[in-house]
Design an enzyme around this catalytic site. Structure first.
Site, PDB file in Angstrom:
ATOM      1  N   CYS A 101     -18.714  11.789 -17.223  1.00 57.62           N
ATOM      2  CA  CYS A 101     -19.330  10.604 -16.610  1.00 57.62           C
ATOM      3  C   CYS A 101     -20.831  10.840 -16.488  1.00 57.62           C
ATOM      4  O   CYS A 101     -21.640   9.944 -16.730  1.00 57.62           O
ATOM      5  CB  CYS A 101     -18.747  10.332 -15.223  1.00 57.62           C
ATOM      6  SG  CYS A 101     -16.945  10.380 -15.111  1.00 57.62           S
ATOM      7  N   HIS A 105     -24.316   8.666 -16.846  1.00 59.23           N
ATOM      8  CA  HIS A 105     -24.828   8.123 -15.574  1.00 59.23           C
ATOM      9  C   HIS A 105     -25.633   9.128 -14.752  1.00 59.23           C
ATOM     10  O   HIS A 105     -26.140   8.775 -13.692  1.00 59.23           O
ATOM     11  CB  HIS A 105     -23.665   7.624 -14.706  1.00 59.23           C
ATOM     12  CG  HIS A 105     -22.795   6.614 -15.393  1.00 59.23           C
ATOM     13  ND1 HIS A 105     -23.249   5.387 -15.780  1.00 59.23           N
ATOM     14  CD2 HIS A 105     -21.489   6.646 -15.753  1.00 59.23           C
ATOM     15  CE1 HIS A 105     -22.249   4.698 -16.346  1.00 59.23           C
ATOM     16  NE2 HIS A 105     -21.181   5.455 -16.353  1.00 59.23           N
ATOM     17  N   CYS A 248       4.118  -2.082   0.688  1.00 58.06           N
ATOM     18  CA  CYS A 248       4.301  -3.210   1.602  1.00 58.06           C
ATOM     19  C   CYS A 248       5.245  -4.249   1.001  1.00 58.06           C
ATOM     20  O   CYS A 248       6.085  -4.812   1.698  1.00 58.06           O
ATOM     21  CB  CYS A 248       2.954  -3.850   1.955  1.00 58.06           C
ATOM     22  SG  CYS A 248       2.036  -2.917   3.227  1.00 58.06           S
TER      23      CYS A 248
END
Lengths: 287, 159
Positions: A101, A105, A248
């Protein structure tokens, strides 16, 4: 880990006492969340326009004192280990392109500041909203020529935790004007109020109508997402948002949608919006 | 048919609850949603076997059955941890509601409290979407368990 186990036992004891003085125990706590005595997190904010509740409140306020303290101390917070692991992954080369990454970046802490607070974001190429996990997978496939992570792979959770943590304390805010974000919001709203399963409950039945009440041993919150991925004491592990959604839904005795499916992405857009203005807490600590 | 059910169920009663529940399903059991709840009452019993309050007390607390404690505190079950506070406390509930009303509440609370109630209907197939495969086409409680729970609720009297 031994310490968090002991703390979760203590939390259990507090709940037992709470059960017999339920009226006193109910409702959100009045505490303030200040991390390491330095950074105050916005945990109670005015709702965005069109929100059904009078006040938007972080799930942190519904946890026991021990659990709240654990999150307020970044040295004790077990989720911080995943932040560290995530930073390692950020800087590790993987895939055929020979990149990490950081190759694109550079310094994560600098580049990522504020980014996690604005996800999910419209992704024009894909024609749908992307959350951090989908963005990571797109970078891995297109830029690193690495395999996408499987849902809930340990590295996916750690890297997502690291990325979100770089926005800690910053207010959650979505741009619903981009692309078709609004229609995904609409779909998410519809799902939020749809009753599912043999128990015939919607998200709203529990988190809108009864937040602040105990449902058996669980103190119902508004079900906000500003702390995800969260460290759950019950599971001694980081829990991703789609894992929580699925849990949930399963608890209503319904079949649950696949992670990152259109249904769960729509729900993520809508539920994230419901928590607009709350400070990012990742890694939050929950029971 | 209904008298026949009473006779076939008698030996099963002695054999214990699970066997009993299975046997009444084949006997004179009222199918879910086949008897209307009128004026918040269900006068007809769902089985010919009288409800057993002791079995009802167990089904009430059992997380896989009624799990009524998830939402209701009940002093009679003080030995159980974690009573919820989503619904009213059920102490003295039999002073407030008749047996016929309690049966209606347990069978399908929506017919008594309105569509918006959080309380599940325990003997109805009017449920939410996408029911999990293992629960599809099934009620949360069996007809006999409903009768047992109602018999138990009838013991919750303050005066």
């Amino acid at each position: 880990m031994a310490r968090s186990y002991r703390l979760s036992l203590a939390a259990g004891v507090a709940l037992v006492l709470g059960a017999h003085s339920a009226a006193i125990a109910g409702g959100p706590s009045d505490d303030k969340l200040v991390i390491d005595g330095e950074m105050e997190i916005m945990t109670r904010v005015a709702p965005p326009e069109g929100h059904p509740l009078d006040e938007v409140i972080s799930g942190w306020h519904y946890r026991t004192e021990e659990t709240r303290d654990l999150e307020a101390d970044s040295f004790q917070n077990p989720g911080m280990l995943y932040v560290e692991r995530g930073e390692e992954i950020w800087n590790t080369v993987e895939g055929d392109a020979g990149k990490s990454c950081a190759s694109c970046h550079e310094d994560g802490a600098e580049f990522l500041k504020g980014i996690g607070a604005n996800y999910p974001k419209w992704n024009a190429g894909a024609g749908k909203p992307f959350n951090i996990e989908l963005q990571i997978n797109q970078c891995r496939e297109e830029n690193m020529q690495a395999k996408p992570y499987k849902f809930d792979a340990a590295d996916q959770k750690a890297l997502t935790t690291f990325i979100k943590h770089q926005s800690i304390g910053m207010p959650v805010e979505l741009d619903l004007t981009e692309g078709d974000m609004k229609s995904w919001w609409d779909k998410g709203e519809e799902l939020y109020y749809t009753r599912t399963g043999q128990l015939n409950l919607s998200c709203a039945t529990c988190h809108e109508d009864y937040n602040g009440n105990y449902i058996r041993a669980d103190h119902l919150s508004q079900g906000n997402v500003n702390g995800f991925p969260t460290y759950r004491l019950k599971q001694s592990a980081m829990v991703s948002l789609h894992n929580r959604f699925r849990g949930c839904i399963r608890d209503t005795r319904a079949a649950f949608p696949a992670a990152f499916s259109d249904d769960l992405m729509a729900l993520e857009v809508y539920v994230t919006w419901r928590g607009s203005g709350l400070g990012v807490e990742t890694p939050a600590v929950r029971q | 048919m209904r008298t026949g059910a009473r006779l076939t169920s008698l030996p099963a009663l002695l054999a214990g609850l699970t066997v009993m529940a299975a046997s009444v399903a084949t006997a004179g059991t009222v199918a879910p949603d086949s008897v209307p709840i009128e004026d918040m009452e269900l006068t007809q019993t769902l089985t010919d076997n009288k409800g057993n309050p002791a079995a009802g007390r167990e089904a009430f607390a059992d997380r896989k059955k009624g799990n009524c404690l998830a939402c209701h505190a009940n002093a009679d079950l003080e030995e159980q941890l974690f009573h919820g506070e989503v619904g009213p406390e059920l102490d003295g509930v039999a002073d407030r509601w008749s047996e016929e009303q309690l049966r209606a509440i347990v069978v399908n609370s929506k017919d008594v409290f309105g569509e918006q109630t959080i309380m599940p209907g325990f003997y109805t197939l009017k449920v939410g979407v996408n029911v999990a495969e293992e629960n599809a086409g099934q009620t949360i409680l069996t007809a006999q368990e409903v009768e047992d729970v109602v018999a138990y609720l009838m013991t919750l009297k303050d005066n």
